[in-house]
Design a protein around this motif. Structure first.
Motif, short mmCIF file in Angstrom:
data_model
loop_
_atom_site.label_atom_id
_atom_site.label_comp_id
_atom_site.label_asym_id
_atom_site.label_seq_id
_atom_site.Cartn_x
_atom_site.Cartn_y
_atom_site.Cartn_z
N ASP A 23 0.87 -0.88 -0.69
CA ASP A 23 0.08 0.14 0.40
C ASP A 23 1.37 1.36 -0.09
N ASN A 24 2.00 0.90 0.80
CA ASN A 24 3.03 2.19 0.72
C ASN A 24 3.69 2.43 -0.58
N ALA A 25 4.07 1.29 -1.27
CA ALA A 25 5.26 1.24 -1.85
C ALA A 25 3.71 2.05 -3.55
N GLU A 26 2.73 1.75 -3.42
CA GLU A 26 1.91 1.72 -4.70
C GLU A 26 1.32 3.34 -4.46
N GLU A 27 1.37 3.89 -3.31
CA GLU A 27 0.54 5.25 -3.05
C GLU A 27 2.12 6.25 -3.18
N ILE A 28 3.37 5.70 -3.47
CA ILE A 28 4.21 6.63 -3.66
C ILE A 28 4.17 6.61 -5.31
N LEU A 29 4.56 5.08 -5.92
CA LEU A 29 4.22 4.72 -7.28
C LEU A 29 3.51 6.12 -8.17
N ASP A 30 1.69 5.99 -7.48
CA ASP A 30 1.38 6.53 -7.92
C ASP A 30 1.80 8.00 -7.98
N LYS A 31 1.66 8.07 -6.86
CA LYS A 31 2.25 10.32 -6.96
C LYS A 31 3.35 10.40 -8.06
N LEU A 32 4.34 9.31 -7.87
CA LEU A 32 5.35 9.41 -9.80
C LEU A 32 4.90 9.02 -11.25
N GLY A 33 2.93 8.89 -10.64
CA GLY A 33 2.64 8.36 -12.26
C GLY A 33 2.75 7.05 -12.60
N LEU A 34 3.77 6.07 -11.31
CA LEU A 34 3.76 5.28 -12.20
C LEU A 34 2.56 3.79 -11.65
N ASN A 35 2.72 2.64 -12.01
CA ASN A 35 1.54 1.15 -11.51
C ASN A 35 2.84 0.24 -10.95
N THR A 36 1.92 -0.91 -10.78
CA THR A 36 3.48 -1.43 -10.02
C THR A 36 3.71 -2.38 -11.79
N THR A 37 3.18 -2.60 -12.89
CA THR A 37 3.58 -3.03 -13.37
C THR A 37 4.94 -2.51 -14.70
N THR A 38 4.65 -1.74 -14.09
CA THR A 38 5.98 -0.30 -14.75
C THR A 38 6.68 -0.17 -14.07
N ALA A 39 6.33 -0.45 -12.79
CA ALA A 39 7.79 -0.09 -11.75
C ALA A 39 8.90 -1.79 -11.47
N LEU A 40 7.80 -2.56 -11.60
CA LEU A 40 8.69 -4.15 -11.68
C LEU A 40 9.25 -4.30 -13.05
N THR A 41 8.68 -3.84 -14.22
CA THR A 41 9.70 -3.59 -15.67
C THR A 41 10.63 -3.22 -15.77
N MET A 42 9.64 -2.22 -15.01
CA MET A 42 12.01 -0.76 -15.06
C MET A 42 12.54 -1.63 -13.98
N PHE A 43 12.63 -2.10 -12.69
CA PHE A 43 13.36 -2.88 -12.27
C PHE A 43 13.95 -4.09 -12.42
N TYR A 44 12.93 -4.80 -13.16
CA TYR A 44 13.74 -6.62 -14.04
C TYR A 44 15.21 -5.69 -14.83
N LYS A 45 14.50 -4.02 -15.86
CA LYS A 45 15.54 -4.02 -16.80
C LYS A 45 16.96 -3.70 -16.28
N LYS A 46 16.42 -2.77 -15.16
CA LYS A 46 17.63 -2.50 -14.85
C LYS A 46 18.96 -3.19 -14.49
N ILE A 47 17.89 -4.77 -13.63
CA ILE A 47 18.88 -5.91 -13.59
C ILE A 47 19.56 -6.44 -13.84
N VAL A 48 18.83 -6.33 -15.29
CA VAL A 48 19.63 -6.94 -16.93
C VAL A 48 20.63 -5.68 -17.11
N ALA A 49 20.30 -4.39 -16.63
CA ALA A 49 21.08 -3.33 -17.50
C ALA A 49 22.27 -3.78 -16.40
N THR A 50 22.43 -3.79 -15.36
CA THR A 50 23.37 -3.90 -13.98
C THR A 50 24.23 -5.18 -14.43
N ASP A 51 22.83 -6.25 -14.73
CA ASP A 51 24.12 -7.28 -14.39
C ASP A 51 23.87 -7.41 -12.96
N GLY A 52 22.62 -7.07 -11.83
CA GLY A 52 22.94 -7.56 -10.48
C GLY A 52 21.98 -6.40 -10.00
#
Length: 96
Positions: A23-52
Protein backbone atom coordinates in the motif's frame (compact mmCIF):
# COMPACT_ATOMS: atom_id res chain seq x y z
CA UNK A 1 8.07 -16.17 -6.00
CA UNK A 2 5.90 -18.11 -8.40
CA UNK A 3 6.34 -17.65 -12.13
CA UNK A 4 3.64 -18.78 -14.53
CA UNK A 5 3.81 -18.42 -18.29
CA UNK A 6 1.08 -16.27 -19.80
CA UNK A 7 2.25 -16.51 -23.41
CA UNK A 8 5.51 -16.52 -25.33
CA UNK A 9 6.25 -12.81 -24.91
CA UNK A 10 5.04 -12.20 -21.35
CA UNK A 11 5.43 -14.01 -18.05
CA UNK A 12 3.11 -13.60 -15.07
CA UNK A 13 4.85 -13.07 -11.72
CA UNK A 14 2.98 -13.72 -8.49
CA UNK A 15 4.50 -12.80 -5.11
CA UNK A 16 3.30 -12.42 -1.54
CA UNK A 17 4.35 -9.10 0.00
CA UNK A 18 3.28 -7.44 3.24
CA UNK A 19 0.04 -5.50 2.60
CA UNK A 20 1.17 -2.31 4.34
CA UNK A 21 4.42 -2.31 2.35
CA UNK A 22 2.49 -2.73 -0.91
CA UNK A 23 0.00 0.00 0.00
CA UNK A 24 2.78 2.45 0.91
CA UNK A 25 4.78 1.65 -2.22
CA UNK A 26 1.74 1.92 -4.49
CA UNK A 27 0.90 5.32 -2.99
CA UNK A 28 4.38 6.56 -3.90
CA UNK A 29 4.24 4.97 -7.35
CA UNK A 30 0.89 6.65 -7.97
CA UNK A 31 2.41 10.04 -7.11
CA UNK A 32 5.16 9.27 -9.62
CA UNK A 33 2.59 8.38 -12.25
CA UNK A 34 3.60 4.71 -12.30
CA UNK A 35 1.74 1.48 -11.71
CA UNK A 36 3.18 -1.64 -10.12
CA UNK A 37 3.69 -3.44 -13.45
CA UNK A 38 5.66 -0.53 -14.91
CA UNK A 39 7.76 -0.16 -11.75
CA UNK A 40 8.60 -3.88 -11.67
CA UNK A 41 9.41 -3.86 -15.39
CA UNK A 42 11.77 -0.94 -14.79
CA UNK A 43 13.36 -2.82 -11.89
CA UNK A 44 13.88 -5.96 -14.00
CA UNK A 45 15.35 -3.95 -16.88
CA UNK A 46 17.80 -2.32 -14.49
CA UNK A 47 18.79 -5.75 -13.13
CA UNK A 48 19.57 -6.88 -16.67
CA UNK A 49 21.38 -3.63 -17.56
CA UNK A 50 23.58 -3.70 -14.44
CA UNK A 51 23.91 -7.49 -14.28
CA UNK A 52 22.84 -7.39 -10.63
CA UNK A 53 20.64 -5.74 -8.05
CA UNK A 54 20.61 -2.02 -8.95
CA UNK A 55 21.14 -0.73 -5.42
CA UNK A 56 23.42 -1.42 -2.46
CA UNK A 57 22.30 -4.19 -0.16
CA UNK A 58 23.70 -3.05 3.17
CA UNK A 59 22.52 -2.85 6.72
CA UNK A 60 21.82 0.62 8.09
CA UNK A 61 23.92 1.83 11.02
CA UNK A 62 20.97 1.07 13.31
CA UNK A 63 20.60 -2.47 11.92
CA UNK A 64 24.34 -3.07 12.36
CA UNK A 65 24.20 -1.78 15.95
CA UNK A 66 21.20 -4.01 16.72
CA UNK A 67 22.95 -7.04 15.22
CA UNK A 68 26.10 -6.31 17.26
CA UNK A 69 24.02 -5.92 20.41
CA UNK A 70 22.22 -9.22 19.75
CA UNK A 71 25.56 -10.95 19.25
CA UNK A 72 26.94 -9.44 22.46
CA UNK A 73 23.86 -10.49 24.43
CA UNK A 74 24.26 -14.08 23.21
CA UNK A 75 27.68 -14.16 24.87
CA UNK A 76 26.34 -13.03 28.27
CA UNK A 77 25.64 -15.98 30.57
CA UNK A 78 21.99 -16.17 31.51
CA UNK A 79 20.87 -16.81 35.06
CA UNK A 80 17.47 -17.76 36.34
CA UNK A 81 16.75 -15.26 39.15
CA UNK A 82 13.85 -16.25 41.36
CA UNK A 83 13.67 -13.42 43.90
CA UNK A 84 15.06 -10.04 44.96
CA UNK A 85 17.78 -11.58 47.13
CA UNK A 86 19.19 -13.53 44.16
CA UNK A 87 18.96 -10.40 41.98
CA UNK A 88 20.92 -8.35 44.54
CA UNK A 89 23.58 -11.05 44.74
CA UNK A 90 24.00 -11.08 40.95
CA UNK A 91 24.05 -7.27 40.68
CA UNK A 92 26.17 -6.39 43.67
CA UNK A 93 28.41 -9.40 44.32
CA UNK A 94 31.95 -8.49 43.23
CA UNK A 95 32.73 -12.08 42.26
CA UNK A 96 30.14 -12.11 39.39
Amino acid sequence: MMLAKKNNSKKRIQVNIDKDLVDNAEEILDKLGLNTTTALTMFYKKIVATDGIPFDLQLTKEQKANANLEDALKAVPQQNIKNNKEAEKVLFDDEN
